[in-house]
Design a protein around this motif. Structure first.
Motif, PDB file in Angstrom:
ATOM      1  N   CYS A  28       5.991   6.463  -9.158  1.00  0.00           N
ATOM      2  CA  CYS A  28       4.844   5.749  -9.735  1.00  0.00           C
ATOM      3  C   CYS A  28       5.195   5.216 -11.121  1.00  0.00           C
ATOM      4  N   CYS A  80      -4.090   5.055   1.754  1.00  0.00           N
ATOM      5  CA  CYS A  80      -4.645   4.461   0.527  1.00  0.00           C
ATOM      6  C   CYS A  80      -3.541   4.057  -0.441  1.00  0.00           C
ATOM      7  N   PRO A  81      -2.740   3.063  -0.087  1.00  0.00           N
ATOM      8  CA  PRO A  81      -1.659   2.646  -0.993  1.00  0.00           C
ATOM      9  C   PRO A  81      -2.174   2.012  -2.281  1.00  0.00           C
ATOM     10  N   LEU A  96      -4.373   3.322  -4.246  1.00  0.00           N
ATOM     11  CA  LEU A  96      -4.883   4.361  -5.143  1.00  0.00           C
ATOM     12  C   LEU A  96      -4.299   4.207  -6.541  1.00  0.00           C
ATOM     13  N   CYS A 106       1.716   5.905  -2.807  1.00  0.00           N
ATOM     14  CA  CYS A 106       0.793   5.273  -3.771  1.00  0.00           C
ATOM     15  C   CYS A 106       1.553   4.842  -5.015  1.00  0.00           C
TER      16      CYS A 106
END
Length: 631
Positions: free
Chosen positions: A229, A177-178, A180, A203
């Motif tokens: 992130c 699930c990149p 997200l 992510c």
């Protein structure tokens, strides 16, 4: 058939008879004319029974190469349904490892395939709670959402006590699930720094991180998120005992887009980490700090560097003194502050609150809860300085009296739209001459809840000072009488829209009749819960005068079947919510009337109506299938 014990596979199509003869007496060989030899060998059957299922024969390395060459997410999802082993293996494949066909024929085939992978924007949301929170479910989510837009928001609350969520499950999410963007972990002690590190690596689009009671996550995990992130805009940390200054300093260095932070009950968070974060995040607009070991220094940093802050909440800061709040105000950095809420902070005094009023020139909403050192003089000085204030809320500020409220209303009479007083024990029922006071023309909403000293005299005074009032909440004001409330009804020229009189047990049918007569054309919601002197006469007045009423609560009132009958006969009435909870005089005879009302009802509360039998309730539920009935 050629049997080999080494690989437990059969090869060829003929038997080695010499080997069979050497087996001995345990083997019987029979040669039918046109059939193959039949072998009866107990130990050979045992070997066959012990064989692994053919689905598990291939090693993971081979399966991995097969799975990553599947043409679309649909095929991978189908394979994930075969077994837990295949599911977990598929969940370990990240998108970068999926091989795309490159031949022209294959490209043309894939382009015409409706099931080809969609590069997701991350609009899907999944929430796992309690027993449902397991690694297997996370793996299924990671595989299943990859071809349907991508997972955008994941919330895990609690964990299965036997097979709970671990770092492995979060690793599957990180790989699959990149897209997200939001991750929430509540009370998941089995997830630690390793899990967050996987999210940080896979992510990079993550924008919101919410950690609550994550006892295994330390500064290391938060640092990994900060480094991986950079698009993080929202960070919420609550009761994380191992997260401290180092983690916040990393967020300050690597997350320039941070807009909102909320930190509660983290004992390792202090001035150093918080000041680094507050001074570096130039786009920070929402700040909530609760039960932290910070001092005046952090508030001074907020006052100097919080130029973009619009919403500020401070709660339970025991080590912050009057000087901290005073400096925060005089620093003149909170020019964009619109909403400010302070709870249980001993540093809020008359002097500091006046300084905050002067320093926050655009402040529109102010809430003071359990600020025991704020008195009338401080409140009046604050409202005089905060000329843009539109909403004022005071809860358990027991040094504030009626004089302070009157003075505050006089200072902001052209701007204030909402006034809320909750459990302010310092307010006493004193008869004050209001002829010399100018009215507060801007006030639209008034809420006075559970202030036992606020009686009829005070209510009459407020009624004369607030002619444009439309929304009134007087919950728990036992001392209010018909005579005290009548001036408010008579002086309200704008027309009352919402009226909550819960627990005002001294009110009678006379005041409800006056309310219906004077404001029946505008009244939309009326709550008389616990007003035990209210009878069917009030329902008669409502039925005759109220044109727009859609929400009526007469719980624990002296209402009977006759009153319900009158209510159902009002043609102009279109009630959507009706509460009769605790009305013991309402019986099964009201079923026809309730059925008629049910043509417009969306909610009906019949709890504790002991005179209505269970069979009657079932009949109503059957007839009023569109209505949500509580019984």
């Amino acid at each position: 058939m050629d049997f080999s014990g080494d690989d437990e596979l059969y090869h060829g199509s003929s038997l080695d008879l010499g080997r069979l003869y050497s087996i001995g007496s345990n083997v019987d060989v029979y040669y039918p004319p046109t059939k193959r030899a039949r072998i009866t060998a107990p130990f050979i059957f045992d070997r066959v029974q012990d064989r692994k299922p053919s689905i598990e024969v291939l090693p993971d390395e081979c399966l991995f190469e097969i799975f990553r060459r599947l043409p679309s997410a649909k095929e991978r999802t189908s394979c994930a349904c075969v077994s837990k082993q295949w599911l977990m293996l598929l969940s370990s494949i990240c998108k970068a490892e999926i091989e795309r066909n490159t031949s022209s024929d294959d490209i043309e085939k894939i382009s015409s395939n409706e099931d080809q992978d969609i590069e997701g924007d991350g609009y899907l949301t999944r929430c796992l709670e309690g027993k449902k929170a397991t690694d297997v479910r996370l793996a299924a989510i990671a595989v299943g959402t990859s071809g349907r837009g991508g997972l955008g928001k994941l919330s895990i609350r609690g964990s299965n006590s036997v097979h709970g969520v671990t770092n492995r499950g979060l690793s599957a999410v990180a790989r699959g699930c990149p897209s997200l963007r939001s991750l929430s972990l509540w009370d998941v002690s089995s997830i630690g720094d390793e899990g967050l590190s996987h999210i940080a690596k896979g992510c990079h689009m993550l924008e919101k991180l919410d950690l609550c009671q994550s006892s295994s996550i330390t500064n290391k995990g938060l640092i990994a998120i900060a480094e991986g992130c950079p698009n993080l805009t929202t960070l919420n940390i609550e009761s994380c005992s191992k997260i401290g200054n180092e983690g916040l300093q990393a967020i300050a260095r690597f997350c320039p887009k941070l807009q909102s932070i909320s930190i509660k009950d983290c004992p390792l968070v202090g001035d150093h980490g918080l000041s680094s974060l507050l001074s570096s995040a130039s786009e920070l607009s929402r700040v909530k700090l609760q039960a932290l070991n910070i001092t005046d220094f952090s508030l001074a940093v907020i006052g100097h560097y919080g130029k973009a802050i619009t919403n500020l909440v401070l709660c339970g800061l025991k080590n912050v003194t009057e000087r901290g709040f005073w400096v925060m105000g005089v620093a003149q950095g909170l020019q964009k502050l619109v909403s400010f809420s302070v709870t249980s902070c001993r540093g809020v005094t008359d002097a500091s609150i006046e300084a905050m009023g002067k320093g926050c020139t655009n402040l529109k909403q102010m809430c003071l809860r359990k600020c025991c050192f704020v008195s009338d003089s401080g409140l009046v000085a604050f409202t005089k300085a905060a000329g843009s204030l539109e909403s004022l809320q005071l809860e358990e500020c027991n040094r504030v009296t009626q004089s302070g409220i009157i003075g505050a209303l006089s200072n902001i009479k052209t701007k204030l739209k909402s006034l809320t007083l909750v459990k302010c024990m310092g307010i006493k029922d004193i008869d004050v001459e209001v002829s010399m006071l100018s009215p507060c023309e801007s006030l639209r909403s008034l809420s006075i809840q559970n202030c036992p000293g606020f009686g009829s005299a005070s209510m009459a005074m407020v009624g004369k000072l607030c002619p444009q009032i439309q929304n009134v909440d007087l919950t728990g004001l036992h001392g209010i009488t018909d005579a005290g409330l009548l001036p408010l009804l008579e002086n309200s020229v704008a027309g009352l829209v919402n009226m909550n009189l819960t627990g005002c047990w001294n009110l009678t049918d006379n005041i409800v009749s006056a309310l219906a007569r004077l404001h029946g054309g505008t009244l939309e919601s009326l709550n008389l819960d616990g007003c035990w002197k209210i009878t069917d006469a009030s329902l008669l007045a409502i039925a005759h005068n109220c044109l727009l009423l859609n929400d009526l609560d007469v719980s624990k009132c002296a209402i009977t079947d006759a009153g319900i009958a009158v209510l159902s006969g009002a043609r102009q009435l279109s009630l959507q919510v009706l509460s009769l909870s605790g009305c013991s005089e309402v019986s099964s005879k009201s079923v026809p009337f309730l059925t008629k009302l049910g043509q417009t009802l969306l909610g009906l509360n019949l709890q504790s109506c002991n005179s209505i039998g269970s069979s009657t309730i079932e009949l109503l539920m059957e007839n009023l299938w569109r209505c949500d009935i509580l019984a």
